[in-house]
Design a protein around this motif. Structure first.
Motif, PDB file in Angstrom:
ATOM      1  N   GLY A   3      14.901 -19.790   8.361  1.00 35.34           N
ATOM      2  CA  GLY A   3      15.195 -18.515   7.718  1.00 35.34           C
ATOM      3  C   GLY A   3      15.563 -18.656   6.259  1.00 35.34           C
ATOM      4  N   HIS A   4      14.650 -18.373   5.378  1.00 35.31           N
ATOM      5  CA  HIS A   4      14.908 -18.436   3.947  1.00 35.31           C
ATOM      6  C   HIS A   4      14.962 -16.997   3.435  1.00 35.31           C
ATOM      7  CE1 HIS A   4      14.020 -19.108  -0.353  1.00 35.31           C
ATOM      8  NE2 HIS A   4      14.738 -20.193  -0.140  1.00 35.31           N
ATOM      9  N   GLU A   5      16.139 -16.558   3.001  1.00 30.96           N
ATOM     10  CA  GLU A   5      16.351 -15.148   2.676  1.00 30.96           C
ATOM     11  C   GLU A   5      15.436 -14.640   1.568  1.00 30.96           C
ATOM     12  OE1 GLU A   5      20.495 -14.355   2.091  1.00 30.96           O
ATOM     13  OE2 GLU A   5      20.978 -14.848   4.176  1.00 30.96           O
ATOM     14  N   LYS A   6      15.171 -15.436   0.559  1.00 33.53           N
ATOM     15  CA  LYS A   6      14.298 -14.991  -0.534  1.00 33.53           C
ATOM     16  C   LYS A   6      12.873 -14.769  -0.028  1.00 33.53           C
ATOM     17  CE  LYS A   6      12.962 -16.222  -5.301  1.00 33.53           C
ATOM     18  NZ  LYS A   6      12.312 -15.002  -5.523  1.00 33.53           N
ATOM     19  N   ALA A   7      12.373 -15.669   0.800  1.00 34.82           N
ATOM     20  CA  ALA A   7      11.020 -15.512   1.351  1.00 34.82           C
ATOM     21  C   ALA A   7      10.938 -14.281   2.259  1.00 34.82           C
ATOM     22  CB  ALA A   7      10.619 -16.768   2.124  1.00 34.82           C
ATOM     23  N   ILE A   8      11.971 -14.063   3.070  1.00 36.72           N
ATOM     24  CA  ILE A   8      11.995 -12.900   3.957  1.00 36.72           C
ATOM     25  C   ILE A   8      12.014 -11.624   3.125  1.00 36.72           C
ATOM     26  CG2 ILE A   8      13.347 -11.660   5.693  1.00 36.72           C
ATOM     27  CD1 ILE A   8      14.341 -14.458   6.637  1.00 36.72           C
ATOM     28  N   SER A   9      12.800 -11.607   2.071  1.00 39.67           N
ATOM     29  CA  SER A   9      12.893 -10.444   1.190  1.00 39.67           C
ATOM     30  C   SER A   9      11.548 -10.151   0.524  1.00 39.67           C
ATOM     31  CB  SER A   9      13.963 -10.683   0.130  1.00 39.67           C
ATOM     32  OG  SER A   9      14.074  -9.580  -0.718  1.00 39.67           O
ATOM     33  N   GLU A  10      10.859 -11.190   0.067  1.00 37.07           N
ATOM     34  CA  GLU A  10       9.551 -11.000  -0.568  1.00 37.07           C
ATOM     35  C   GLU A  10       8.520 -10.465   0.430  1.00 37.07           C
ATOM     36  OE1 GLU A  10       8.617 -14.729  -2.426  1.00 37.07           O
ATOM     37  OE2 GLU A  10      10.133 -14.438  -3.992  1.00 37.07           O
ATOM     38  N   ILE A  11       8.559 -10.946   1.658  1.00 35.15           N
ATOM     39  CA  ILE A  11       7.659 -10.436   2.693  1.00 35.15           C
ATOM     40  C   ILE A  11       7.935  -8.956   2.932  1.00 35.15           C
ATOM     41  CG2 ILE A  11       7.117 -10.525   5.166  1.00 35.15           C
ATOM     42  CD1 ILE A  11       7.541 -13.586   4.962  1.00 35.15           C
ATOM     43  N   ALA A  12       9.214  -8.588   3.004  1.00 36.20           N
ATOM     44  CA  ALA A  12       9.582  -7.185   3.228  1.00 36.20           C
ATOM     45  C   ALA A  12       9.081  -6.295   2.094  1.00 36.20           C
ATOM     46  CB  ALA A  12      11.098  -7.066   3.379  1.00 36.20           C
ATOM     47  N   ILE A  13       9.252  -6.733   0.851  1.00 35.41           N
ATOM     48  CA  ILE A  13       8.797  -5.943  -0.298  1.00 35.41           C
ATOM     49  C   ILE A  13       7.286  -5.809  -0.294  1.00 35.41           C
ATOM     50  CG2 ILE A  13       8.594  -5.980  -2.818  1.00 35.41           C
ATOM     51  CD1 ILE A  13      11.449  -7.128  -2.869  1.00 35.41           C
ATOM     52  N   ASP A  14       6.574  -6.913  -0.039  1.00 34.41           N
ATOM     53  CA  ASP A  14       5.108  -6.864   0.000  1.00 34.41           C
ATOM     54  C   ASP A  14       4.607  -5.908   1.077  1.00 34.41           C
ATOM     55  OD1 ASP A  14       5.007  -8.676  -2.063  1.00 34.41           O
ATOM     56  OD2 ASP A  14       4.548 -10.407  -0.792  1.00 34.41           O
ATOM     57  N   HIS A  15       5.214  -5.949   2.245  1.00 35.51           N
ATOM     58  CA  HIS A  15       4.791  -5.067   3.334  1.00 35.51           C
ATOM     59  C   HIS A  15       5.152  -3.609   3.049  1.00 35.51           C
ATOM     60  CE1 HIS A  15       3.692  -8.618   5.549  1.00 35.51           C
ATOM     61  NE2 HIS A  15       3.123  -7.825   6.432  1.00 35.51           N
ATOM     62  N   ALA A  16       6.264  -3.387   2.373  1.00 33.45           N
ATOM     63  CA  ALA A  16       6.623  -2.022   1.990  1.00 33.45           C
ATOM     64  C   ALA A  16       5.591  -1.452   1.019  1.00 33.45           C
ATOM     65  CB  ALA A  16       8.018  -1.998   1.360  1.00 33.45           C
ATOM     66  N   HIS A  17       5.157  -2.255   0.058  1.00 34.10           N
ATOM     67  CA  HIS A  17       4.128  -1.803  -0.882  1.00 34.10           C
ATOM     68  C   HIS A  17       2.802  -1.545  -0.164  1.00 34.10           C
ATOM     69  CE1 HIS A  17       5.797  -1.716  -4.926  1.00 34.10           C
ATOM     70  NE2 HIS A  17       6.553  -2.751  -4.572  1.00 34.10           N
ATOM     71  N   ASP A  18       2.450  -2.438   0.763  1.00 32.10           N
ATOM     72  CA  ASP A  18       1.213  -2.230   1.534  1.00 32.10           C
ATOM     73  C   ASP A  18       1.278  -0.939   2.333  1.00 32.10           C
ATOM     74  OD1 ASP A  18       0.199  -4.588   0.542  1.00 32.10           O
ATOM     75  OD2 ASP A  18       0.603  -5.759   2.357  1.00 32.10           O
ATOM     76  N   PHE A  19       2.451  -0.635   2.898  1.00 35.22           N
ATOM     77  CA  PHE A  19       2.624   0.600   3.668  1.00 35.22           C
ATOM     78  C   PHE A  19       2.448   1.820   2.771  1.00 35.22           C
ATOM     79  CE2 PHE A  19       5.604   4.016   4.773  1.00 35.22           C
ATOM     80  CZ  PHE A  19       4.966   4.493   5.909  1.00 35.22           C
ATOM     81  N   ILE A  20       3.064   1.785   1.591  1.00 35.29           N
ATOM     82  CA  ILE A  20       2.962   2.916   0.665  1.00 35.29           C
ATOM     83  C   ILE A  20       1.515   3.098   0.211  1.00 35.29           C
ATOM     84  CG2 ILE A  20       3.609   3.736  -1.637  1.00 35.29           C
ATOM     85  CD1 ILE A  20       6.344   2.341  -1.143  1.00 35.29           C
ATOM     86  N   ALA A  21       0.838   1.994  -0.103  1.00 35.47           N
ATOM     87  CA  ALA A  21      -0.545   2.071  -0.575  1.00 35.47           C
ATOM     88  C   ALA A  21      -1.498   2.518   0.531  1.00 35.47           C
ATOM     89  CB  ALA A  21      -0.988   0.723  -1.137  1.00 35.47           C
ATOM     90  N   GLY A  22      -1.243   2.069   1.772  1.00 32.31           N
ATOM     91  CA  GLY A  22      -2.145   2.375   2.880  1.00 32.31           C
ATOM     92  C   GLY A  22      -1.831   3.678   3.577  1.00 32.31           C
ATOM     93  N   ASN A  23      -0.580   4.139   3.450  1.00 32.29           N
ATOM     94  CA  ASN A  23      -0.161   5.405   4.052  1.00 32.29           C
ATOM     95  C   ASN A  23      -0.401   5.437   5.558  1.00 32.29           C
ATOM     96  OD1 ASN A  23       1.133   7.802   3.791  1.00 32.29           O
ATOM     97  ND2 ASN A  23      -0.663   8.963   3.167  1.00 32.29           N
ATOM     98  N   GLY A  24      -0.151   4.318   6.231  1.00 33.00           N
ATOM     99  CA  GLY A  24      -0.339   4.227   7.683  1.00 33.00           C
ATOM    100  C   GLY A  24       0.941   4.557   8.427  1.00 33.00           C
ATOM    101  N   PRO A  25       0.916   4.427   9.749  1.00 28.90           N
ATOM    102  CA  PRO A  25       2.111   4.698  10.560  1.00 28.90           C
ATOM    103  C   PRO A  25       3.229   3.695  10.270  1.00 28.90           C
ATOM    104  CG  PRO A  25       0.140   4.555  11.939  1.00 28.90           C
ATOM    105  CD  PRO A  25      -0.255   4.127  10.563  1.00 28.90           C
ATOM    106  N   VAL A  26       4.454   4.172  10.220  1.00 27.97           N
ATOM    107  CA  VAL A  26       5.613   3.318   9.926  1.00 27.97           C
ATOM    108  C   VAL A  26       5.757   2.225  10.979  1.00 27.97           C
ATOM    109  CG1 VAL A  26       8.122   3.266   9.709  1.00 27.97           C
ATOM    110  CG2 VAL A  26       6.841   5.124   8.688  1.00 27.97           C
TER     111      VAL A  26
END
Length: 99
Positions: A41-64
């Motif tokens: 568990g590396h907190e910085k890597a987990i945080s970056e994954i979360a941010i990337d997926h949040a951006h993908d969700f906003i761009a794709g406008n798919g189900p939460v």
């Protein structure tokens, strides 16, 4: 948008990181790091994954639900990844004549 709040730029555009978003992300990162333990568990890597997926969700406008599932899956895949590191050992000198 307030000028003193942080922003994130990515595939979803410019996203303001509100207090609610920061708390939710911090809670997710802390929980994931706790589950994965310090070995994976590396907190910085987990945080970056979360941010990337949040951006993908906003761009794709798919189900939460799909976005959350994909984010959790990506965190665990990253935790299961293995890496090799080779370093020189200066304590041993190989004799080319011995071969």
């Amino acid at each position: 948008m307030k000028a003193n709040r942080p922003y994130s730029l990515g595939r979803g555009g410019i996203v303001e990181i509100t207090d609610g978003i920061a708390q939710a992300q911090g809670g997710f990162v802390h929980r994931a790091a706790t589950l994965l333990k310090s070995k994976a568990g590396h907190e910085k890597a987990i945080s970056e994954i979360a941010i990337d997926h949040a951006h993908d969700f906003i761009a794709g406008n798919g189900p939460v639900g799909n976005a959350v599932t994909a984010m959790i899956k990506a965190v665990f895949e990253q935790a299961d990844a293995s890496f090799e590191y080779l370093a020189p050992n200066y304590l041993i000198k190989l004799d080319p004549a011995a071969a």
